[in-house]
Write a protein that holds these residues in place. Sequence first.
Motif, PDB file in Angstrom:
ATOM      1  N   ALA A 264      50.446 -24.746  91.960  1.00 21.08           N
ATOM      2  CA  ALA A 264      50.174 -24.278  93.404  1.00 21.08           C
ATOM      3  C   ALA A 264      50.071 -22.862  93.257  1.00 21.08           C
ATOM      4  O   ALA A 264      49.027 -22.042  93.917  1.00 21.08           O
ATOM      5  CB  ALA A 264      51.204 -24.547  94.322  1.00 21.08           C
ATOM      6  N   ALA A 265      50.802 -22.155  92.162  1.00 17.60           N
ATOM      7  CA  ALA A 265      50.746 -20.749  92.092  1.00 17.60           C
ATOM      8  C   ALA A 265      49.625 -20.267  91.548  1.00 17.60           C
ATOM      9  O   ALA A 265      48.912 -19.371  91.635  1.00 17.60           O
ATOM     10  CB  ALA A 265      52.169 -20.013  91.303  1.00 17.60           C
ATOM     11  N   CYS A 266      48.901 -21.184  90.728  1.00 14.61           N
ATOM     12  CA  CYS A 266      47.640 -20.631  89.918  1.00 14.61           C
ATOM     13  C   CYS A 266      46.661 -20.838  90.776  1.00 14.61           C
ATOM     14  O   CYS A 266      45.560 -20.191  90.725  1.00 14.61           O
ATOM     15  CB  CYS A 266      47.546 -21.652  88.649  1.00 14.61           C
ATOM     16  SG  CYS A 266      48.638 -21.400  87.267  1.00 14.61           S
ATOM     17  N   VAL A 267      46.555 -21.996  91.687  1.00 14.52           N
ATOM     18  CA  VAL A 267      45.476 -22.023  92.730  1.00 14.52           C
ATOM     19  C   VAL A 267      45.562 -21.026  93.432  1.00 14.52           C
ATOM     20  O   VAL A 267      44.497 -20.275  94.031  1.00 14.52           O
ATOM     21  CB  VAL A 267      45.611 -23.350  93.328  1.00 14.52           C
ATOM     22  CG1 VAL A 267      44.671 -23.491  94.571  1.00 14.52           C
ATOM     23  CG2 VAL A 267      45.411 -24.500  92.372  1.00 14.52           C
ATOM     24  N   TYR A 268      46.739 -20.439  94.088  1.00 13.31           N
ATOM     25  CA  TYR A 268      46.805 -19.296  95.069  1.00 13.31           C
ATOM     26  C   TYR A 268      46.213 -17.993  94.215  1.00 13.31           C
ATOM     27  O   TYR A 268      45.337 -17.159  94.716  1.00 13.31           O
ATOM     28  CB  TYR A 268      48.145 -19.057  95.464  1.00 13.31           C
ATOM     29  CG  TYR A 268      48.275 -17.981  96.630  1.00 13.31           C
ATOM     30  CD1 TYR A 268      47.961 -18.160  97.733  1.00 13.31           C
ATOM     31  CD2 TYR A 268      48.985 -16.764  96.107  1.00 13.31           C
ATOM     32  CE1 TYR A 268      48.044 -17.188  98.574  1.00 13.31           C
ATOM     33  CE2 TYR A 268      49.091 -15.696  97.193  1.00 13.31           C
ATOM     34  CZ  TYR A 268      48.606 -15.829  98.391  1.00 13.31           C
ATOM     35  OH  TYR A 268      48.830 -14.913  99.300  1.00 13.31           O
ATOM     36  N   ALA A 269      46.634 -17.830  93.065  1.00 16.22           N
ATOM     37  CA  ALA A 269      46.179 -16.611  92.242  1.00 16.22           C
ATOM     38  C   ALA A 269      44.453 -16.306  92.000  1.00 16.22           C
ATOM     39  O   ALA A 269      43.986 -15.609  92.170  1.00 16.22           O
ATOM     40  CB  ALA A 269      47.070 -16.462  90.867  1.00 16.22           C
ATOM     41  N   ALA A 270      44.215 -17.775  91.730  1.00 15.71           N
ATOM     42  CA  ALA A 270      42.629 -17.891  91.691  1.00 15.71           C
ATOM     43  C   ALA A 270      41.898 -17.588  92.825  1.00 15.71           C
ATOM     44  O   ALA A 270      40.980 -17.094  92.970  1.00 15.71           O
ATOM     45  CB  ALA A 270      42.102 -19.194  91.088  1.00 15.71           C
ATOM     46  N   ALA A 271      42.654 -18.040  93.953  1.00 14.60           N
ATOM     47  CA  ALA A 271      41.900 -17.821  95.337  1.00 14.60           C
ATOM     48  C   ALA A 271      42.074 -16.423  95.584  1.00 14.60           C
ATOM     49  O   ALA A 271      41.140 -15.745  96.349  1.00 14.60           O
ATOM     50  CB  ALA A 271      42.617 -18.773  96.381  1.00 14.60           C
ATOM     51  N   GLN A 272      42.957 -15.651  95.492  1.00 17.12           N
ATOM     52  CA  GLN A 272      43.181 -14.229  95.762  1.00 17.12           C
ATOM     53  C   GLN A 272      42.169 -13.551  94.885  1.00 17.12           C
ATOM     54  O   GLN A 272      41.534 -12.429  95.512  1.00 17.12           O
ATOM     55  CB  GLN A 272      44.679 -13.721  95.595  1.00 17.12           C
ATOM     56  CG  GLN A 272      45.742 -14.305  96.445  1.00 17.12           C
ATOM     57  CD  GLN A 272      45.523 -13.908  97.904  1.00 17.12           C
ATOM     58  OE1 GLN A 272      45.073 -12.800  98.257  1.00 17.12           O
ATOM     59  NE2 GLN A 272      45.434 -14.845  98.872  1.00 17.12           N
ATOM     60  N   GLU A 273      41.815 -13.724  93.760  1.00 16.81           N
ATOM     61  CA  GLU A 273      40.898 -12.980  93.000  1.00 16.81           C
ATOM     62  C   GLU A 273      39.468 -13.285  93.582  1.00 16.81           C
ATOM     63  O   GLU A 273      38.663 -12.271  93.382  1.00 16.81           O
ATOM     64  CB  GLU A 273      40.888 -13.690  91.495  1.00 16.81           C
ATOM     65  CG  GLU A 273      42.327 -13.317  90.685  1.00 16.81           C
ATOM     66  CD  GLU A 273      41.951 -13.686  89.189  1.00 16.81           C
ATOM     67  OE1 GLU A 273      40.976 -14.405  89.082  1.00 16.81           O
ATOM     68  OE2 GLU A 273      42.992 -13.439  88.361  1.00 16.81           O
ATOM     69  N   GLN A 274      39.121 -14.404  93.997  1.00 11.67           N
ATOM     70  CA  GLN A 274      37.706 -14.700  94.715  1.00 11.67           C
ATOM     71  C   GLN A 274      37.639 -14.577  96.273  1.00 11.67           C
ATOM     72  O   GLN A 274      36.889 -14.870  96.823  1.00 11.67           O
ATOM     73  CB  GLN A 274      37.436 -16.222  94.393  1.00 11.67           C
ATOM     74  CG  GLN A 274      37.359 -16.187  92.601  1.00 11.67           C
ATOM     75  CD  GLN A 274      36.927 -17.698  92.574  1.00 11.67           C
ATOM     76  OE1 GLN A 274      36.301 -18.359  93.398  1.00 11.67           O
ATOM     77  NE2 GLN A 274      37.055 -18.126  91.028  1.00 11.67           N
ATOM     78  N   ALA A 275      38.876 -13.977  96.684  1.00 15.82           N
ATOM     79  CA  ALA A 275      38.790 -13.491  98.326  1.00 15.82           C
ATOM     80  C   ALA A 275      38.769 -14.795  99.089  1.00 15.82           C
ATOM     81  O   ALA A 275      38.114 -14.785 100.070  1.00 15.82           O
ATOM     82  CB  ALA A 275      37.771 -12.633  98.707  1.00 15.82           C
ATOM     83  N   VAL A 276      39.527 -15.829  98.861  1.00 15.83           N
ATOM     84  CA  VAL A 276      39.252 -17.204  99.273  1.00 15.83           C
ATOM     85  C   VAL A 276      40.506 -17.436 100.289  1.00 15.83           C
ATOM     86  O   VAL A 276      41.610 -16.903  99.753  1.00 15.83           O
ATOM     87  CB  VAL A 276      39.188 -18.207  98.620  1.00 15.83           C
ATOM     88  CG1 VAL A 276      39.173 -19.611  99.168  1.00 15.83           C
ATOM     89  CG2 VAL A 276      37.914 -18.211  97.475  1.00 15.83           C
ATOM     90  N   SER A 277      40.127 -17.681 101.593  1.00 17.42           N
ATOM     91  CA  SER A 277      41.551 -17.626 102.481  1.00 17.42           C
ATOM     92  C   SER A 277      42.212 -18.936 102.343  1.00 17.42           C
ATOM     93  O   SER A 277      41.956 -19.962 102.870  1.00 17.42           O
ATOM     94  CB  SER A 277      41.032 -17.519 103.847  1.00 17.42           C
ATOM     95  OG  SER A 277      42.172 -17.390 104.808  1.00 17.42           O
TER      96      SER A 277
END
Length: 308
Positions: A264-277
């Motif tokens: 879950a932390a890896c998914v959240y970090a990847a979403a923050q890099e690509q500006a996904v809400s």
Amino acid sequence: MGITQPYERSFDEDVANAPNDCPECEGRVTTNTHETVCDDCGLVFTDESLDRGPERTRFEDEETDPSRTGAPWTPTRHDGGLSTEIGWRQNGPGQPSGARRRQLTRLRRLHRRSQFDSKQDWYRMEGLYEVRRLTSALELGRGLRNQACSLFTTLHEAGLAQGRSLSVVAAVAVYVACRVNGLPWTQTDVLEETDCDQSLFRTTLQAARQEVSLKLPPRQPAAFIPRLVSAVDASDSVRTRAIEIVQSLPVDAYTGARPTGVAAACVYAAAQEQAVSITQAQLAQEADVTTVTLRSRLNVIEGVLEEQ
């Protein structure tokens, strides 16, 4: 003295009734396993006859000939799936008399009882039914279902089911099969489909590891990433980046941590890099962890990414 020209015969119920000569051209009639036809004019007398050929194809690597051997053996049944059953469908026109129906009912009951040599066979039958139900509810494949049934039989023969509910042993067998094959199904996912307690499940799992020497491989966080990405409706780019992040982490960065929390932390970090809400609460709920756990894993991941 007249001589009748013979024609080819094969094992078919229509051969005996086939004519010797064609009524159209008086040609030679040939009968095979599919149809009866005239060789001269091509007139077809009968077709779609009963196929007497083998039900299965024999391959070169098989030691025995599978033709005419019935259904294959399966570990999902207590008797291997080789037993017979008296059906309820009546043969012939009309309904049987009352005495005949009572006789068939008694025969069905005696036949059903004769399929079990002891109470242990009956318990194993009930447990295998529970395993099949769980694998169907979790939408697992046939191979994993067979593996879970074989594991349940091993646990049952080791005496693990004595004093315990069959549903708990079945849940343990399904969970171990999922974990060995690297599927992202957790204990919570399996327990949601059964009525056993989590503490009893963990106790039974520990007993199974001791009794039959089960060696469970550690869960990898990368196996949970596709499931989490699909649950929060993220894009494929987020999934690809999250897998890259978790593969770049050293082993000591998530040793001893819950793999779902790391994923879950890896998914959240990847979403923050690509500006996904995507919120932390959404990922924590789908990963069955707290937001505190997710933030602690996220701090470790961000520290590793800054050093790279």
